[in-house]
Write an enzyme that holds these catalytic residues in place. Structure first.
Site, PDB file in Angstrom:
ATOM      1  N   LYS A 184      -8.250 -22.796 -34.331  1.00  0.00           N
ATOM      2  CA  LYS A 184      -7.395 -21.567 -34.059  1.00  0.00           C
ATOM      3  C   LYS A 184      -7.744 -21.081 -32.810  1.00  0.00           C
ATOM      4  O   LYS A 184      -8.680 -20.499 -32.428  1.00  0.00           O
ATOM      5  CB  LYS A 184      -7.760 -20.258 -35.030  1.00  0.00           C
ATOM      6  CG  LYS A 184      -6.813 -19.427 -35.504  1.00  0.00           C
ATOM      7  CD  LYS A 184      -6.331 -18.588 -34.250  1.00  0.00           C
ATOM      8  CE  LYS A 184      -7.109 -17.527 -33.770  1.00  0.00           C
ATOM      9  NZ  LYS A 184      -6.667 -16.984 -32.480  1.00  0.00           N
ATOM     10  N   GLU A 258     -20.989 -19.223 -30.110  1.00  0.00           N
ATOM     11  CA  GLU A 258     -21.157 -19.298 -28.912  1.00  0.00           C
ATOM     12  C   GLU A 258     -20.522 -17.950 -28.371  1.00  0.00           C
ATOM     13  O   GLU A 258     -19.560 -18.054 -28.184  1.00  0.00           O
ATOM     14  CB  GLU A 258     -20.621 -20.578 -28.318  1.00  0.00           C
ATOM     15  CG  GLU A 258     -21.082 -21.756 -28.552  1.00  0.00           C
ATOM     16  CD  GLU A 258     -22.585 -22.224 -28.076  1.00  0.00           C
ATOM     17  OE1 GLU A 258     -22.919 -21.448 -27.193  1.00  0.00           O
ATOM     18  OE2 GLU A 258     -22.965 -23.256 -28.746  1.00  0.00           O
ATOM     19  N   CYS A 292     -18.427 -17.401 -19.532  1.00  0.00           N
ATOM     20  CA  CYS A 292     -19.528 -16.837 -20.399  1.00  0.00           C
ATOM     21  C   CYS A 292     -20.863 -16.732 -19.586  1.00  0.00           C
ATOM     22  O   CYS A 292     -21.763 -15.836 -20.071  1.00  0.00           O
ATOM     23  CB  CYS A 292     -19.741 -17.463 -21.711  1.00  0.00           C
ATOM     24  SG  CYS A 292     -19.850 -19.431 -21.294  1.00  0.00           S
ATOM     25  N   GLU A 393     -21.588  -7.134 -21.268  1.00  0.00           N
ATOM     26  CA  GLU A 393     -20.421  -8.110 -20.447  1.00  0.00           C
ATOM     27  C   GLU A 393     -19.228  -7.222 -20.045  1.00  0.00           C
ATOM     28  O   GLU A 393     -18.836  -6.686 -20.860  1.00  0.00           O
ATOM     29  CB  GLU A 393     -20.228  -9.295 -21.610  1.00  0.00           C
ATOM     30  CG  GLU A 393     -19.201 -10.431 -20.792  1.00  0.00           C
ATOM     31  CD  GLU A 393     -19.243 -11.494 -21.844  1.00  0.00           C
ATOM     32  OE1 GLU A 393     -18.840 -11.448 -23.055  1.00  0.00           O
ATOM     33  OE2 GLU A 393     -19.331 -12.689 -21.477  1.00  0.00           O
TER      34      GLU A 393
HETATM   35  P1  NAD Z   1     -12.634 -12.941 -28.781  1.00  0.00           P
HETATM   36  O1  NAD Z   1     -13.889 -12.620 -29.319  1.00  0.00           O
HETATM   37  O2  NAD Z   1     -11.642 -11.704 -28.526  1.00  0.00           O
HETATM   38  O3  NAD Z   1     -11.747 -14.157 -29.227  1.00  0.00           O
HETATM   39  C1  NAD Z   1     -12.356 -15.427 -29.575  1.00  0.00           C
HETATM   40  C2  NAD Z   1     -11.251 -15.949 -30.671  1.00  0.00           C
HETATM   41  O4  NAD Z   1     -11.560 -15.257 -31.814  1.00  0.00           O
HETATM   42  C3  NAD Z   1      -9.683 -15.560 -30.329  1.00  0.00           C
HETATM   43  O5  NAD Z   1      -9.092 -17.003 -30.866  1.00  0.00           O
HETATM   44  C4  NAD Z   1      -9.597 -14.400 -31.430  1.00  0.00           C
HETATM   45  O6  NAD Z   1      -8.174 -14.502 -31.834  1.00  0.00           O
HETATM   46  C5  NAD Z   1     -10.367 -14.904 -32.794  1.00  0.00           C
HETATM   47  N1  NAD Z   1     -10.758 -13.500 -33.401  1.00  0.00           N
HETATM   48  C6  NAD Z   1     -10.618 -12.414 -33.057  1.00  0.00           C
HETATM   49  N2  NAD Z   1     -11.226 -11.706 -34.155  1.00  0.00           N
HETATM   50  C7  NAD Z   1     -11.526 -12.346 -35.042  1.00  0.00           C
HETATM   51  C8  NAD Z   1     -11.938 -12.347 -36.442  1.00  0.00           C
HETATM   52  N3  NAD Z   1     -12.269 -11.244 -36.923  1.00  0.00           N
HETATM   53  N4  NAD Z   1     -12.289 -13.447 -37.147  1.00  0.00           N
HETATM   54  C9  NAD Z   1     -11.914 -14.568 -36.682  1.00  0.00           C
HETATM   55  N5  NAD Z   1     -11.401 -14.762 -35.370  1.00  0.00           N
HETATM   56  C10 NAD Z   1     -11.414 -13.876 -34.534  1.00  0.00           C
HETATM   57  O7  NAD Z   1     -13.072 -13.441 -27.107  1.00  0.00           O
HETATM   58  P2  NAD Z   1     -11.892 -13.675 -25.955  1.00  0.00           P
HETATM   59  O8  NAD Z   1     -11.769 -12.518 -25.505  1.00  0.00           O
HETATM   60  O9  NAD Z   1     -10.885 -14.622 -26.400  1.00  0.00           O
HETATM   61  O10 NAD Z   1     -13.067 -14.520 -25.019  1.00  0.00           O
HETATM   62  C11 NAD Z   1     -13.816 -14.028 -24.175  1.00  0.00           C
HETATM   63  C12 NAD Z   1     -15.312 -14.110 -24.856  1.00  0.00           C
HETATM   64  O11 NAD Z   1     -15.642 -15.618 -25.054  1.00  0.00           O
HETATM   65  C13 NAD Z   1     -16.394 -13.590 -24.011  1.00  0.00           C
HETATM   66  O12 NAD Z   1     -17.473 -12.698 -24.389  1.00  0.00           O
HETATM   67  C14 NAD Z   1     -17.106 -14.844 -23.415  1.00  0.00           C
HETATM   68  O13 NAD Z   1     -18.621 -14.733 -22.944  1.00  0.00           O
HETATM   69  C15 NAD Z   1     -17.166 -15.605 -24.543  1.00  0.00           C
HETATM   70  N6  NAD Z   1     -17.383 -17.034 -24.402  1.00  0.00           N
HETATM   71  C16 NAD Z   1     -18.444 -17.718 -24.682  1.00  0.00           C
HETATM   72  C17 NAD Z   1     -18.719 -18.910 -24.607  1.00  0.00           C
HETATM   73  C18 NAD Z   1     -19.895 -19.638 -24.826  1.00  0.00           C
HETATM   74  O14 NAD Z   1     -20.059 -20.954 -25.002  1.00  0.00           O
HETATM   75  N7  NAD Z   1     -21.160 -19.012 -25.107  1.00  0.00           N
HETATM   76  C19 NAD Z   1     -17.747 -19.780 -23.850  1.00  0.00           C
HETATM   77  C20 NAD Z   1     -16.515 -19.011 -23.407  1.00  0.00           C
HETATM   78  C21 NAD Z   1     -16.317 -17.869 -23.685  1.00  0.00           C
END
Ligand code: NAD
Length: 501
Positions: A184, A258, A292, A393
């Site tokens: 997803k 992650e 991230c 963040e």
């Molecule tokens: P987000 O948490 O808003 O969304 C990530 C994914 O989760 C999306 O596909 C979203 O649709 C889905 N999602 C949202 N709510 C959900 C739920 N309740 N159940 C299941 N899926 C759900 O994050 P974002 O804004 O897309 O990305 C930015 C974040 O990702 C930042 O915090 C960044 O630090 C983190 N990130 C972490 C890493 C790592 O490897 N540690 C790498 C890249 C990004």
């Protein structure tokens, strides 16, 4: 593949399930906005529970009785490598799709697409090296051995900043271990992931092994809650991560998380300053801070603080903002208008709490793209340690610069957030470098370098930055379970109900 278009010219994408592009079951869609122009360019199905169900059924069929299960591990590995080749051949096309959705620089995205195959080559090579053990029991007549077995269907949920890269980081070890996947992708960036899933079948991976269901957070929630999804690999923000962990926990499904970071980048007064400044600068402003591991807190020794900060501010003011496809551009737009609003509101609150704006903090006027989601590279000083900006963040080009006086002070400050994803240390003192590496509570510590990653080096978070690891041998372990098999080899009858005299 050419997508159909709507009457107003938007590309129409579909889910990718069991090797075919299929429409959503209830016809609901959402639009993808190009952050450079601010205009929609494509629509995607907003996946329902029924769509998720369909994808999980396809993945389950490919796993249990399907061709993925019957292929030997070395053939499975070779197909993963061929998938890597196909992605490499399509790198420019997929990078262009990624830029259209998240506004990152084309040259960065194409470079990323070119290293993604390394993950498929590495895990493809590991597929036939997953071995059990013979356990040396104290009972010589019993053979006890372990088998390392896949879990089943893995649900992979990814964010928007490096969409295809983060998808492959999870899929490569999961598939090498013999699982099948339902992905997803972020609602901001699904197109490249769909494209790459199609390439899996072009490379010979059987239909149903890699499936993609597009949708918003609710679609991800359906996937996490699905009873037949054996494991979740989630990459995203800390808030969604908590929800995912809670929902997976409710049915005791394991998950790898992650999550985000608030990484410190620490410069001692003996550091090679030119390298340290380049590291701080790239650590926060490359990819518009939307990584991230962004080094969003720069701790700079008090004796060099004014000089270093002066040079950082001077450089930040000169960053060329504009078209992410143009080679001369140094920073593109922020990926979504909501994310830009978050940058603005966090900077605004920091200023109300006494922070000092050294540069940036505003929407620049980009004549070519008046509706793009651009935001200036921003540097703030006087940021209080317990303030929101120092603790949370931003996920944007916003740097807090903070002076420090000694090692103990900076270790205490650097470690005092909920996060623990990464940290940087700049010093020529070898003993101090290793003391710091040990003392910093982070899953990755870079010394005299920043923001490096490799397919064979574990990556993940301490504390609330995550659970589990991407990359290296650790990652494949997370997609396997161990079965212990006991065989009595002697003819002796073991019957505890018969008394032997
Ligand atoms: P987000 O948490 O808003 O969304 C990530 C994914 O989760 C999306 O596909 C979203 O649709 C889905 N999602 C949202 N709510 C959900 C739920 N309740 N159940 C299941 N899926 C759900 O994050 P974002 O804004 O897309 O990305 C930015 C974040 O990702 C930042 O915090 C960044 O630090 C983190 N990130 C972490 C890493 C790592 O490897 N540690 C790498 C890249 C990004």
């Amino acid at each position: 593949m050419n997508e159909a278009t709507t009457h107003d010219g938007l590309r129409v994408y579909r889910h990718h399930i069991a090797g075919r592009d299929v429409a959503g079951s209830d016809g609901r869609t959402f639009a993808s906005i190009n952050p450079t122009t601010g205009a929609p360019w494509a629509v995607f199905p907003d996946g329902s529970a029924e769509d998720v169900d369909r994808a999980v059924a396809a993945a389950l069929a490919a796993w249990t009785s399907g061709p993925w299960a019957s292929l030997g591990p070395s053939k499975r590995g070779r197909l993963l490598m061929r998938w890597g080749d196909a992605i490499s051949e399509g790198a420019e096309r997929i990078a262009e799709l990624e830029v259209r959705q998240n506004g990152k620089l084309y040259r960065e995205m194409v470079a990323q697409l070119r290293v993604i195959p390394d993950w498929l080559y590495y895990y493809g090579g590991l597929a036939d090296k997953i071995e059990g053990r013979v356990i040396p029991l104290d009972r010589p007549s019993v053979l006890n051995y372990t088998r390392r077995e896949p879990l089943g269907v893995v649900g992979v949920i990814t964010p928007w900043n490096s969409p295809v890269f983060l998808t492959i980081l999870a899929c490569a070890p999961a598939l090498a271990a013999g699982n099948t996947v339902v992905v997803k992708p972020s609602e901001v960036t699904p197109a490249g992931v769909i494209e790459v899933a199609r390439l899996a079948e072009t490379a010979g991976i059987p239909a149903g092994v890699v499936n993609v269901v597009t949708g918003l957070g609710a679609t991800g929630k359906h996937l996490v809650e699905h009873a037949q999804v054996a494991k979740i690999s989630f990459t995203g923000g800390i808030e969604s991560g908590r929800k995912v962990a809670a929902a997976a926990g409710a049915r005791l499904a394991p998950c790898t998380l992650e999550l985000g970071g608030k990484s410190p980048n620490i410069v001692f007064d003996d550091a090679r300053l030119e390298a340290a400044e380049a590291g701080i600068f790239a650590g926060i402003f490359a990819a518009g801070g939307q990584t991230c591991v962004a080094g969003s807190r720069a701790y700079i020794h008090a004796t060099i603080f004014e000089d270093v900060v002066g040079r950082l501010v001077e450089r930040a003011r000169k960053i060329e903002l504009g078209d992410p496809m143009a080679p001369e551009t140094q920073m593109g737009p922020i990926a979504t208008s909501a994310q830009r609003a978050k940058n603005e509101s966090m900077v605004g609150r920091a200023l109300e709490q006494g922070a000092r704006l050294l540069c940036g903090g505003r929407r620049p006027a980009i004549r070519q793209f008046p509706n793009g989601f651009f935001f200036e590279p921003t540097i703030l000083s006087n940021v209080a340690h317990d303030s929101e900006l120092c603790q949370n963040e931003v996920f944007g080009p916003v740097l807090a610069v903070i002076p420090f006086h000694d090692e103990d002070e900076v270790i205490a400050r650097a470690n005092d957030t909920a996060y623990g994803l990464a940290a940087g240390v700049w010093t020529k003192d070898l003993s101090r470098a290793h003391r710091m590496a040990r003392a910093l509570a982070a899953g990755t510590v870079w010394v005299n370098m920043y923001r490096a990653m490799a397919f064979n080096s574990p990556f993940g978070g301490y504390k609330q930055s995550g659970i589990g690891r991407h990359n290296g041998l650790e990652a494949i372990d997370q997609y396997l379970q161990t079965k212990s098999v006991w065989c009595e080899l002697s003819d002796e009858v073991q019957d505890p109900f018969v008394l032997r005299t």
